[in-house]
Design a protein around this motif. Structure first.
Motif, PDB file in Angstrom:
ATOM      1  N   GLU A 178       0.825  -1.214   0.000  1.00 53.75           N
ATOM      2  CA  GLU A 178       0.000   0.000   0.000  1.00 53.75           C
ATOM      3  C   GLU A 178       0.863   1.270   0.000  1.00 53.75           C
ATOM      4  O   GLU A 178       0.560   2.238  -0.686  1.00 53.75           O
ATOM      5  CB  GLU A 178      -0.911  -0.021   1.239  1.00 53.75           C
ATOM      6  CG  GLU A 178      -1.971   1.057   1.267  1.00 53.75           C
ATOM      7  CD  GLU A 178      -3.038   0.888   0.187  1.00 53.75           C
ATOM      8  OE1 GLU A 178      -3.283  -0.260  -0.196  1.00 53.75           O
ATOM      9  OE2 GLU A 178      -3.589   1.906  -0.266  1.00 53.75           O
ATOM     10  N   TYR A 179       1.928   1.268   0.777  1.00 50.43           N
ATOM     11  CA  TYR A 179       2.801   2.452   0.861  1.00 50.43           C
ATOM     12  C   TYR A 179       4.199   2.142   0.321  1.00 50.43           C
ATOM     13  O   TYR A 179       5.186   2.723   0.759  1.00 50.43           O
ATOM     14  CB  TYR A 179       2.867   2.952   2.310  1.00 50.43           C
ATOM     15  CG  TYR A 179       1.531   3.407   2.809  1.00 50.43           C
ATOM     16  CD1 TYR A 179       1.048   4.678   2.488  1.00 50.43           C
ATOM     17  CD2 TYR A 179       0.720   2.558   3.554  1.00 50.43           C
ATOM     18  CE1 TYR A 179      -0.194   5.091   2.915  1.00 50.43           C
ATOM     19  CE2 TYR A 179      -0.525   2.960   3.986  1.00 50.43           C
ATOM     20  CZ  TYR A 179      -0.982   4.226   3.662  1.00 50.43           C
ATOM     21  OH  TYR A 179      -2.220   4.640   4.079  1.00 50.43           O
ATOM     22  N   PHE A 180       4.247   1.182  -0.584  1.00 46.60           N
ATOM     23  CA  PHE A 180       5.506   0.792  -1.231  1.00 46.60           C
ATOM     24  C   PHE A 180       5.358   1.190  -2.694  1.00 46.60           C
ATOM     25  O   PHE A 180       4.603   0.561  -3.441  1.00 46.60           O
ATOM     26  CB  PHE A 180       5.693  -0.727  -1.068  1.00 46.60           C
ATOM     27  CG  PHE A 180       7.053  -1.225  -1.423  1.00 46.60           C
ATOM     28  CD1 PHE A 180       8.143  -0.990  -0.599  1.00 46.60           C
ATOM     29  CD2 PHE A 180       7.262  -1.950  -2.589  1.00 46.60           C
ATOM     30  CE1 PHE A 180       9.399  -1.464  -0.923  1.00 46.60           C
ATOM     31  CE2 PHE A 180       8.510  -2.422  -2.921  1.00 46.60           C
ATOM     32  CZ  PHE A 180       9.575  -2.182  -2.080  1.00 46.60           C
ATOM     33  N   VAL A 181       6.009   2.261  -3.092  1.00 48.65           N
ATOM     34  CA  VAL A 181       5.737   2.849  -4.412  1.00 48.65           C
ATOM     35  C   VAL A 181       6.862   2.563  -5.391  1.00 48.65           C
ATOM     36  O   VAL A 181       8.032   2.433  -5.005  1.00 48.65           O
ATOM     37  CB  VAL A 181       5.508   4.384  -4.299  1.00 48.65           C
ATOM     38  CG1 VAL A 181       4.251   4.688  -3.522  1.00 48.65           C
ATOM     39  CG2 VAL A 181       6.696   5.079  -3.674  1.00 48.65           C
ATOM     40  N   ASN A 238       5.430  -5.729 -10.526  1.00 46.47           N
ATOM     41  CA  ASN A 238       4.317  -5.861  -9.585  1.00 46.47           C
ATOM     42  C   ASN A 238       4.921  -5.776  -8.180  1.00 46.47           C
ATOM     43  O   ASN A 238       5.658  -6.671  -7.759  1.00 46.47           O
ATOM     44  CB  ASN A 238       3.624  -7.206  -9.811  1.00 46.47           C
ATOM     45  CG  ASN A 238       2.406  -7.383  -8.935  1.00 46.47           C
ATOM     46  OD1 ASN A 238       2.218  -6.665  -7.953  1.00 46.47           O
ATOM     47  ND2 ASN A 238       1.575  -8.342  -9.286  1.00 46.47           N
ATOM     48  N   LYS A 239       4.602  -4.701  -7.466  1.00 47.19           N
ATOM     49  CA  LYS A 239       5.221  -4.465  -6.160  1.00 47.19           C
ATOM     50  C   LYS A 239       4.904  -5.584  -5.169  1.00 47.19           C
ATOM     51  O   LYS A 239       5.682  -5.850  -4.252  1.00 47.19           O
ATOM     52  CB  LYS A 239       4.734  -3.136  -5.573  1.00 47.19           C
ATOM     53  CG  LYS A 239       5.045  -1.921  -6.402  1.00 47.19           C
ATOM     54  CD  LYS A 239       4.396  -0.687  -5.804  1.00 47.19           C
ATOM     55  CE  LYS A 239       2.897  -0.752  -5.849  1.00 47.19           C
ATOM     56  NZ  LYS A 239       2.229   0.385  -5.215  1.00 47.19           N
ATOM     57  N   ASN A 240       3.751  -6.226  -5.363  1.00 48.00           N
ATOM     58  CA  ASN A 240       3.353  -7.294  -4.435  1.00 48.00           C
ATOM     59  C   ASN A 240       4.347  -8.444  -4.407  1.00 48.00           C
ATOM     60  O   ASN A 240       4.441  -9.165  -3.417  1.00 48.00           O
ATOM     61  CB  ASN A 240       1.971  -7.839  -4.809  1.00 48.00           C
ATOM     62  CG  ASN A 240       0.877  -6.858  -4.476  1.00 48.00           C
ATOM     63  OD1 ASN A 240       1.016  -6.058  -3.558  1.00 48.00           O
ATOM     64  ND2 ASN A 240      -0.201  -6.884  -5.228  1.00 48.00           N
ATOM     65  N   ILE A 241       5.070  -8.637  -5.512  1.00 51.90           N
ATOM     66  CA  ILE A 241       6.018  -9.755  -5.545  1.00 51.90           C
ATOM     67  C   ILE A 241       7.116  -9.542  -4.504  1.00 51.90           C
ATOM     68  O   ILE A 241       7.675 -10.500  -3.969  1.00 51.90           O
ATOM     69  CB  ILE A 241       6.595  -9.934  -6.971  1.00 51.90           C
ATOM     70  CG1 ILE A 241       7.123 -11.359  -7.157  1.00 51.90           C
ATOM     71  CG2 ILE A 241       7.678  -8.929  -7.276  1.00 51.90           C
ATOM     72  CD1 ILE A 241       7.467 -11.696  -8.588  1.00 51.90           C
ATOM     73  N   ILE A 242       7.413  -8.295  -4.186  1.00 53.34           N
ATOM     74  CA  ILE A 242       8.433  -7.992  -3.173  1.00 53.34           C
ATOM     75  C   ILE A 242       7.821  -8.050  -1.778  1.00 53.34           C
ATOM     76  O   ILE A 242       8.324  -8.745  -0.887  1.00 53.34           O
ATOM     77  CB  ILE A 242       9.065  -6.603  -3.435  1.00 53.34           C
ATOM     78  CG1 ILE A 242       9.772  -6.600  -4.803  1.00 53.34           C
ATOM     79  CG2 ILE A 242      10.030  -6.216  -2.326  1.00 53.34           C
ATOM     80  CD1 ILE A 242      10.281  -5.237  -5.229  1.00 53.34           C
ATOM     81  N   THR A 243       6.712  -7.323  -1.587  1.00 53.22           N
ATOM     82  CA  THR A 243       6.139  -7.241  -0.236  1.00 53.22           C
ATOM     83  C   THR A 243       5.523  -8.566   0.212  1.00 53.22           C
ATOM     84  O   THR A 243       5.599  -8.920   1.388  1.00 53.22           O
ATOM     85  CB  THR A 243       5.098  -6.111  -0.167  1.00 53.22           C
ATOM     86  OG1 THR A 243       4.131  -6.308  -1.201  1.00 53.22           O
ATOM     87  CG2 THR A 243       5.746  -4.751  -0.351  1.00 53.22           C
ATOM     88  N   ASP A 244       4.929  -9.300  -0.728  1.00 55.36           N
ATOM     89  CA  ASP A 244       4.359 -10.614  -0.358  1.00 55.36           C
ATOM     90  C   ASP A 244       5.463 -11.558   0.110  1.00 55.36           C
ATOM     91  O   ASP A 244       5.317 -12.259   1.122  1.00 55.36           O
ATOM     92  CB  ASP A 244       3.639 -11.251  -1.550  1.00 55.36           C
ATOM     93  CG  ASP A 244       2.281 -10.616  -1.828  1.00 55.36           C
ATOM     94  OD1 ASP A 244       1.886  -9.720  -1.058  1.00 55.36           O
ATOM     95  OD2 ASP A 244       1.630 -11.011  -2.812  1.00 55.36           O
TER      96      ASP A 244
END
Lengths: 160, 225
Positions: free
Chosen positions: B99-102, B110-116
């Motif tokens: 959400e706050y990872f831009v 896809n930012k989710n690949i990092i944060t997930d």
């Protein structure tokens, strides 16, 4: 007589200058690969089955093992140490020296072991280390576990 | 009507031409059908790659699998070595999502690949040292809470709580990059920098920071999808 002495003196001076010009000074680090190789001890590690003979003689625990022949005679691991962090995890440092006149990239990863010398957690990801010519750099890794960690082993290879 | 006149009348010419075409087309069709057979050979096999190594066939200058694995592993180990986050008597509640990872970089990702990956690996490794709040699943939780309280569903086996769990810390971060391209050769260089920060959700204090940076050069960049 004076002329003869001047000629003699000039000859000696030329010889001294030419000899000094031939002196080749190697900048640091000077890596004696023969001596480094002789320090590699073949350590018997405990066998998988208690009482059985272990086929593994290399890659002792609490050390850095260079597993890539491409950098075997190019880098020198000066020391490796470990300590506890305030949160209880283990932090290890290994000082790696590039003995060549060329930039090198190496990769290293760490497996942490428990008291029974079984893997305590998944092996860490490969971490890249940039080594400009004749410089040293520090490989650093943290464990995930705390009191369960008793030993470690670092593998090092050339960075692709 | 003689033979010549028969052959040269417009209608008969069409019939003759058609007959000749048939005589020509039949052997050609036979020949062609003889050529069309099943190419009974195995296809190109799928190749499994080591995700922690550079891809052998399509390596570009952007963020790739080995970078994602390397950066999340490094951040996870660093977070667990931070006493404020991983050595508290009462484990802190942490929210890790995108959400706050831009992404402000030139890399499509896809930012989710990092944060997930960071959240899942950290949750598995933390084993109680931190508590993870699934804020990205808040809607799902809210729906279930509502139907339980409305009597549509029973109360389940877990004791009800007054509200959903609030977070103590939340991940923020940014992906940035600097590109350079040689116009004559087309060679591309990209410096990528990924920052991770853990923010105190009451005071706004940044209690932990981590950074992963690399520079890659390639003759021709690849297309990331």
């Amino acid at each position: 007589m004076n002329r003869h002495a001047i000629v003699k003196g000039s000859t000696v001076l030329v010889m001294f200058l030419s000899a000094s010009a031939c002196q080749h000074m190697e900048p640091a680090p000077i890596c004696d690969m023969g001596a480094i190789a002789s320090q590699r001890t073949l350590v018997s590690v405990p066998a998988a089955v208690p009482g059985g003979a272990s086929p593994l003689q290399e890659m002792p625990l609490n050390s850095v093992s260079i597993t890539d022949h491409r950098i075997l005679n190019k880098v020198y691991v000066r020391n490796v140490t470990a300590r506890r962090t305030p949160s209880g995890t283990v932090e290890l440092y290994a000082q790696v020296i590039n003995c060549t006149d060329h930039p090198l990239q190496t990769e290293a990863r760490t497996q942490f072991y428990d008291a029974g010398q079984a893997p305590a957690e998944p092996v860490s990801a490969w971490k890249r280390l940039y080594l400009p010519p004749r410089t040293s750099n520090i490989y650093r890794e943290f464990s995930l576990g705390t009191t369960s960690i008793h030993a470690y082993m670092v593998e090092m290879r050339e960075g692709e | 009507m003689d033979v010549h006149s028969l052959h040269r009348s417009p209608g008969n010419i069409k019939i003759l031409v058609g007959a000749r075409l048939v005589w020509f087309a039949i052997p050609v069709a036979v020949l062609l059908s003889g050529c069309q057979s099943v190419h009974n050979a195995a296809g190109t096999p799928t190749t499994y790659n080591d995700p922690s190594a550079p891809p052998p066939l399509a390596q570009g200058v952007g963020i790739e699998s080995q970078d994602i694995i390397g950066m999340t592993d490094q951040m996870m180990r660093d977070i667990l070595s931070n006493p404020r986050l991983a050595a508290q008597q009462k484990p802190p509640r942490v929210i890790i999502d995108s959400e706050y990872f831009v992404n402000e970089s030139a890399s499509r990702i896809n930012k989710n690949i990092i944060t997930d990956r960071l959240r899942v690996e950290l949750n598995r490794a933390a084993v109680g040292r931190m508590v993870f709040v699934g804020r990205h699943h808040a809607g799902m939780v809210e729906h279930e809470r509502k139907i339980k309280r409305d009597g549509v569903a029973d109360k389940g086996t877990v004791a009800p709580t007054a509200a959903q769990m609030g977070g103590d810390y939340r991940l923020g971060g940014r992906i940035t990059s600097q590109d350079a391209r040689a116009p004559k050769t087309g060679a591309a260089t990209r410096f990528s920098q990924i920052t991770f920060e853990m923010i105190d959700l009451e005071s706004g204090e940044i209690v932990w920071s981590g950074m992963y940076a690399f520079s890659k050069s390639q003759q021709d960049d690849v297309i990331y999808r």
